[in-house]
Design a protein around this motif. Sequence first.
Motif, PDB file in Angstrom:
ATOM      1  N   THR A 143      36.650  25.514  48.237  1.00  0.00           N
ATOM      2  CA  THR A 143      35.922  26.492  47.185  1.00  0.00           C
ATOM      3  C   THR A 143      37.168  26.500  45.874  1.00  0.00           C
ATOM      4  O   THR A 143      36.950  27.299  45.336  1.00  0.00           O
ATOM      5  CB  THR A 143      35.480  27.663  47.650  1.00  0.00           C
ATOM      6  N   ALA A 144      37.830  25.407  45.918  1.00  0.00           N
ATOM      7  CA  ALA A 144      39.149  25.483  44.858  1.00  0.00           C
ATOM      8  C   ALA A 144      38.631  25.527  43.422  1.00  0.00           C
ATOM      9  O   ALA A 144      39.344  26.112  42.699  1.00  0.00           O
ATOM     10  CB  ALA A 144      39.735  24.219  44.980  1.00  0.00           C
ATOM     11  N   GLN A 145      37.348  25.275  43.303  1.00  0.00           N
ATOM     12  CA  GLN A 145      36.857  25.106  41.889  1.00  0.00           C
ATOM     13  C   GLN A 145      35.538  26.020  41.851  1.00  0.00           C
ATOM     14  O   GLN A 145      34.783  26.025  41.020  1.00  0.00           O
ATOM     15  CB  GLN A 145      36.423  23.774  41.385  1.00  0.00           C
ATOM     16  N   TYR A 146      35.933  27.118  42.379  1.00  0.00           N
ATOM     17  CA  TYR A 146      34.790  28.256  42.657  1.00  0.00           C
ATOM     18  C   TYR A 146      33.340  27.862  43.036  1.00  0.00           C
ATOM     19  O   TYR A 146      32.421  28.530  42.926  1.00  0.00           O
ATOM     20  CB  TYR A 146      34.584  28.810  41.270  1.00  0.00           C
ATOM     21  N   ARG A 147      33.046  26.532  43.775  1.00  0.00           N
ATOM     22  CA  ARG A 147      32.068  26.159  44.289  1.00  0.00           C
ATOM     23  C   ARG A 147      32.160  25.487  45.378  1.00  0.00           C
ATOM     24  O   ARG A 147      33.339  24.830  45.728  1.00  0.00           O
ATOM     25  CB  ARG A 147      31.333  25.182  43.140  1.00  0.00           C
ATOM     26  N   LEU A 166      36.119  18.278  50.098  1.00  0.00           N
ATOM     27  CA  LEU A 166      37.594  18.140  49.771  1.00  0.00           C
ATOM     28  C   LEU A 166      37.803  16.822  49.141  1.00  0.00           C
ATOM     29  O   LEU A 166      38.599  16.686  48.363  1.00  0.00           O
ATOM     30  CB  LEU A 166      38.279  18.125  51.211  1.00  0.00           C
ATOM     31  N   GLN A 167      37.042  15.627  49.569  1.00  0.00           N
ATOM     32  CA  GLN A 167      37.322  14.465  49.082  1.00  0.00           C
ATOM     33  C   GLN A 167      36.481  14.296  47.530  1.00  0.00           C
ATOM     34  O   GLN A 167      36.806  13.098  46.925  1.00  0.00           O
ATOM     35  CB  GLN A 167      36.601  13.228  49.875  1.00  0.00           C
ATOM     36  N   ASP A 168      35.845  15.316  47.174  1.00  0.00           N
ATOM     37  CA  ASP A 168      34.985  15.195  45.862  1.00  0.00           C
ATOM     38  C   ASP A 168      35.891  16.056  45.026  1.00  0.00           C
ATOM     39  O   ASP A 168      35.472  16.090  43.645  1.00  0.00           O
ATOM     40  CB  ASP A 168      33.717  15.685  45.718  1.00  0.00           C
ATOM     41  N   THR A 169      37.022  16.597  45.112  1.00  0.00           N
ATOM     42  CA  THR A 169      37.483  17.635  44.324  1.00  0.00           C
ATOM     43  C   THR A 169      38.747  16.878  43.462  1.00  0.00           C
ATOM     44  O   THR A 169      39.689  16.426  44.344  1.00  0.00           O
ATOM     45  CB  THR A 169      38.297  18.922  45.100  1.00  0.00           C
ATOM     46  N   ARG A 225      27.919  21.647  34.207  1.00  0.00           N
ATOM     47  CA  ARG A 225      27.952  22.985  34.949  1.00  0.00           C
ATOM     48  C   ARG A 225      29.266  23.627  34.145  1.00  0.00           C
ATOM     49  O   ARG A 225      30.222  23.024  33.913  1.00  0.00           O
ATOM     50  CB  ARG A 225      28.356  23.030  36.622  1.00  0.00           C
ATOM     51  N   GLY A 226      29.229  25.064  34.514  1.00  0.00           N
ATOM     52  CA  GLY A 226      30.169  25.890  33.732  1.00  0.00           C
ATOM     53  C   GLY A 226      30.593  27.004  34.477  1.00  0.00           C
ATOM     54  O   GLY A 226      29.719  27.515  35.186  1.00  0.00           O
ATOM     55  N   THR A 227      31.632  27.656  34.261  1.00  0.00           N
ATOM     56  CA  THR A 227      32.361  28.779  34.755  1.00  0.00           C
ATOM     57  C   THR A 227      33.258  29.554  33.748  1.00  0.00           C
ATOM     58  O   THR A 227      34.002  29.053  32.852  1.00  0.00           O
ATOM     59  CB  THR A 227      33.228  28.815  36.064  1.00  0.00           C
ATOM     60  N   LEU A 228      32.761  30.744  33.622  1.00  0.00           N
ATOM     61  CA  LEU A 228      33.319  31.848  32.528  1.00  0.00           C
ATOM     62  C   LEU A 228      33.649  33.016  33.169  1.00  0.00           C
ATOM     63  O   LEU A 228      32.890  33.431  33.896  1.00  0.00           O
ATOM     64  CB  LEU A 228      32.131  32.039  31.251  1.00  0.00           C
TER      65      LEU A 228
END
Length: 852
Positions: free
Chosen positions: A51-55, A59-62, A428-431
């Motif tokens: 969940t390194a990018q909040y989602r 692992l191999q897609d990050t 997608r976005g994170t704020l």
Amino acid sequence: MDASQRRISNLRWRALGGFAALGTFLSGLVLAADSGSATEPSSQVQEVVVTAQYREEKLQDTPIAITAITADMIQEQGAQKLSDILTNAPSVVFRQQSAAFGESVTAFIRGFGQADFDPAFEPGVGLYIDDVYYPRLTGANFDLMDVERVEILRGPQGTLEGRNSEGGAIRFVTKKPSDVDDAYLSATYGVRNLLQMRGATNITLADHLYARISGTFANQDGYVDVFNYDCAHPSPPPAAPPSSGGTKCEQYSLGDVGYRALRAALRYNPSDQLDAILSADYIHDAHNNGAEVLLYGNNVNPNTDAPGGVPFDSRFLCGRWCNYTTLGQAAGSFQAGLIPPLQGFPMAATSGQQLNIFDAYDFALNVNWGISDAVRLNSITGYHNWNNSFSIDGDLSPAQTQFGNNTLDHWFWSEELRLNVDFSKSLRGTLGGYYSDETTVYYTLQDIRYVGIGVPGPVCQAAFGGLPTPGCPIYPLQFIGNDPVNTSSKAGFGTLFWDATEALSFTGGVRYTKDYKSYTYYRFNLDGVTINPFVDPVGAANGAGYNGPNGEALTGRKSVFEGNRTDWHFSADYRFNPAVMAYVSAGTGYKAGGVGPRPFNAEQAQPFGPEKLTSYELGLKTDLFDRHLRFNAAVFYNDFKDAQIVLLSCPQYGGPGPCALPQNAGNAHVYGVEGEIFAVPVAGLQFDLSASYLHWDWQCVNPEVVETVAPGQPTACTNDPAVINLLATTPIGFIKQQGHVGVQYAFALGNGSTLTPRFDAAYQGPQNGSNTRPAPGSPSDIYGRVGGFTVANASLTLTNSKKNLEGTLQVTNLFNHYYFYSKFDLTGAGSGTITGSPGPPLGWSLTVRKSF
């Protein structure tokens, strides 16, 4: 563009082209492998979700250099603390600090981080427990009790993970309560009377309401023995009898364990739209100081003599596994040198505690609310509170160079809000926003008797007009500090994720941070009321808080650092096929500045600014040969500005004597390469390997940091080799080469049970023991450097056919290698001491674990 810049630019383009070619080549390997028959899942490398990018994503897609260590991996290696498992990750230095730094760690990723626990410093590596930021190095060697996984993110993570994550971030994820009622209990017995128990249980309290409780305790004797010197070396009659009689001269041991912890979590999960977890934990850790031995000791200053006038020299070198630590210094009369009127000045006795005690409790509330199918709001609230008290004998002997008592009281709370929005299937976005507030009060009692010019007695008299006392003593430093440190941080951030095509994706983020830190000094005599005249002469003469014609008092002075920073990150990743992905990224990171927290004279109360870096990275992630082999690699280049280092010798700031002054040393280029392999060639056989190589190149150094600047001498950062060579080639915490290899094989027994032997070996390259370059042949050159070492561990695990009962025999430091994981060199300050922290010798343990 000069030649150096052109070479760097060419290197970047060649690396990018090389990664593209490698990705195309590996794609061919994957297609060839996929043309064969499918392999049983049990013999493949398993997927890991992070969940390194909040989602949640694979692992191999990050598009980040990540090492993910799962609960199974932790159990396979018999790891107990965070420092035990982080040797798996390349470019990571994370270990328990030496005794002088209390219950703290040193943490570096890719050469960037922090080794000092003082709350005036920021860590440089972000530490997170279930997304709650942990702001200090004290108490950060987390126990691996009931952990789900540990994620190590390498490279600056400021836009995603937040403040002071310039080197990277370590995310500690615990197991959540769930609707599966399970439990486990383990018991361990081993060398040096090791006794440990761990356990956890998951309970369904009602529909959609779950609880999980876990706990651990551990006791173990130490491995460096403390002897009473008088008892071990009795003087012939008519000397007084030793303070400890008989033949039992051993008093206690260092490097022992006395750990207790309890954690409870409550989860309410009525639907996919709402998930709330409230957690709390308590830690009590009481043990003797960390293992240390005296490697070098020599001081002619008579004020440092042991009681009875015994000089401090090599007679106090005890050996590889012992020392002569005392818990205080005796009263005496000062033998003056530079200042004759101080002859006979009374020095009070000081004493302290044997145990290093750390008590902590923490609370966290994580709420995940699905406002709609496309919009989710996360609220992360955290609170930490801890106290750490410990005493330090600086010379590990009856000599009286330095003794100190330390107590830190700390509280911290934070709130973070994240809004995750799916604008479309491809965008997608994170704020979000973040706020934290903390206060640490650092109480210290210091008894420092080695302060001197360091010249022979006749020179002291002839050249300085003092008394002919060896070492030319200046004054005794006996003082109390009780300094509050207040820190707050505010941030706003946003990140966009765009899947331009099925193969090509882009990520871009920005974060604005505003930091505030205030440090208020107090320097009293040992009565705790009057101001010490040697550390703070203006305050002693004019009172606390004075600022006028006679100067500014140190006591009552409030120094403030305020800074703001905008960090950015951009990455592009391209998936050649489902098993091969390459990415390119660039981003910035920073670590906040502050003010020197340990002025031993008023001129050492100097500010230091933030350090900053810009990072460029190329990465490759692959699952090859039908997922029998996972190979990930990264190359990176960092442009580092205003590097913060701590000077342990700084006569340019107030003259000779003790020093622990942080300053911005200059600029450097840091680059490196990392690789990780995880392979399952056949069912039951597993290999895991990692390696890293780093290079540090000083570009310029600020002269006033490394020498006394002459009138008219330029003070700008210079590339003059004569100035650069005054610094060590690499700073403390930087390790050029590291590596780890692990192999295991599960033998299937006839009754359905398995027998799994495992072997691990980790190599850590040499590192410098000081930030300044030692003179060739000096004690610092001979004894102060930390040599490289390899430590191997082995285990044998028997698991029953139901997979709910197992026994493990583990051997640590299999080849009984003697090594030091850190050293502490105070010869430059005039103490005449170099101490080392040896790793534990060969050990064994037997663990039985039952799952229910």
